[in-house]
Design a protein around this motif. Structure first.
Motif, short mmCIF file in Angstrom:
data_model
loop_
_atom_site.label_atom_id
_atom_site.label_comp_id
_atom_site.label_asym_id
_atom_site.label_seq_id
_atom_site.Cartn_x
_atom_site.Cartn_y
_atom_site.Cartn_z
N LEU A 26 0.83 -1.20 0.00
CA LEU A 26 0.00 0.00 0.00
C LEU A 26 0.87 1.26 0.00
O LEU A 26 0.60 2.21 -0.74
N ALA B 19 -6.29 1.11 -3.78
CA ALA B 19 -6.74 -0.23 -3.40
C ALA B 19 -6.80 -1.14 -4.62
O ALA B 19 -6.36 -2.30 -4.56
N LYS C 93 -11.31 -0.91 -1.23
CA LYS C 93 -10.95 0.33 -0.54
C LYS C 93 -11.07 0.20 0.98
O LYS C 93 -10.21 0.65 1.72
N SER D 110 -10.58 -2.26 2.81
CA SER D 110 -9.52 -3.09 3.38
C SER D 110 -8.28 -2.27 3.74
O SER D 110 -7.47 -2.70 4.57
N ILE D 111 -8.14 -1.10 3.16
CA ILE D 111 -7.00 -0.23 3.49
C ILE D 111 -7.03 0.10 4.98
O ILE D 111 -5.99 0.17 5.64
#
Length: 189
Positions: free
Chosen positions: A6, A28, A35, A37-38
């Motif tokens: 990331l 993402a 998104k 999961s960021i």
């Protein structure tokens, strides 16, 4: 592992588009996650940005330390002029350097104090590393000039060249580098 991926992708996105223009959805997607999961890795876009900036700061200092170690056997004149050329030449090719320099010169307002703090750390370490070189190579320039004065003058030219790098054109940057270098070197020798 995903945190590092990331940050690698974020570095490029922030370097190319700035904080405001970088999209978490695009980031993402490039990493192959959703998104949302960021947020398992970073509290917010702000957290990701600051983490990326801190990494870029450390990477720039590592580059300078490596450069000095690899070129230490050269004369002071060769070290300094090579440093100008190599460091400035990285701007168009190295996302880490371009992100660090742009962010240092133009910090997003909400991060101004954090960025200034990091940039001051960079400047302090650059001064310290440079002073060591000037002290060790003091036989290469006029003994009546204090190492700290020679170093500060060198870094003042470096600062001006960074401004030209951001606002000017490559041919004008090279012209200013060559002109200021010739006068600087004549002045300290």
């Amino acid at each position: 592992m995903k945190s590092n991926q990331l940050k690698e992708v974020a570095l490029i996105q922030f370097a190319l588009h700035g904080y405001q223009g970088a999209s978490l959805a695009v980031l993402a997607d490039k990493v192959g996650m959703k998104k949302q999961s960021i947020y398992a890795h970073f509290k917010s876009k702000e957290d990701l940005f600051i983490s990326t900036f801190n990494d870029s700061l450390n990477n720039e200092l590592d580059f300078i330390k490596r450069f000095i170690a690899e070129n230490y056997s050269l004369s002071l004149k060769e070290i300094l002029f090579s440093f100008f050329n190599e460091y400035l030449g990285r701007y168009q090719k190295n996302h880490n350097m371009s992100f660090f320099i742009r962010t240092s010169f133009f910090p997003p307002l909400q991060f101004e104090e954090q960025i200034k703090s990091g940039t001051n750390r960079f400047v302090n370490e650059l001064e310290s590393l440079s002073l060591e070189v000037f002290e060790e190579k003091k036989d290469d320039y006029n003994l009546n000039i204090a190492p700290e004065s020679a170093m500060m003058s060198f870094l003042t030219i470096f600062d001006g060249l960074l401004v030209e790098l951001l606002y000017g054109f490559p041919d004008r940057l090279q012209k200013r580098l060559n002109s200021s270098w010739d006068i600087y070197w004549q002045g300290i020798t």
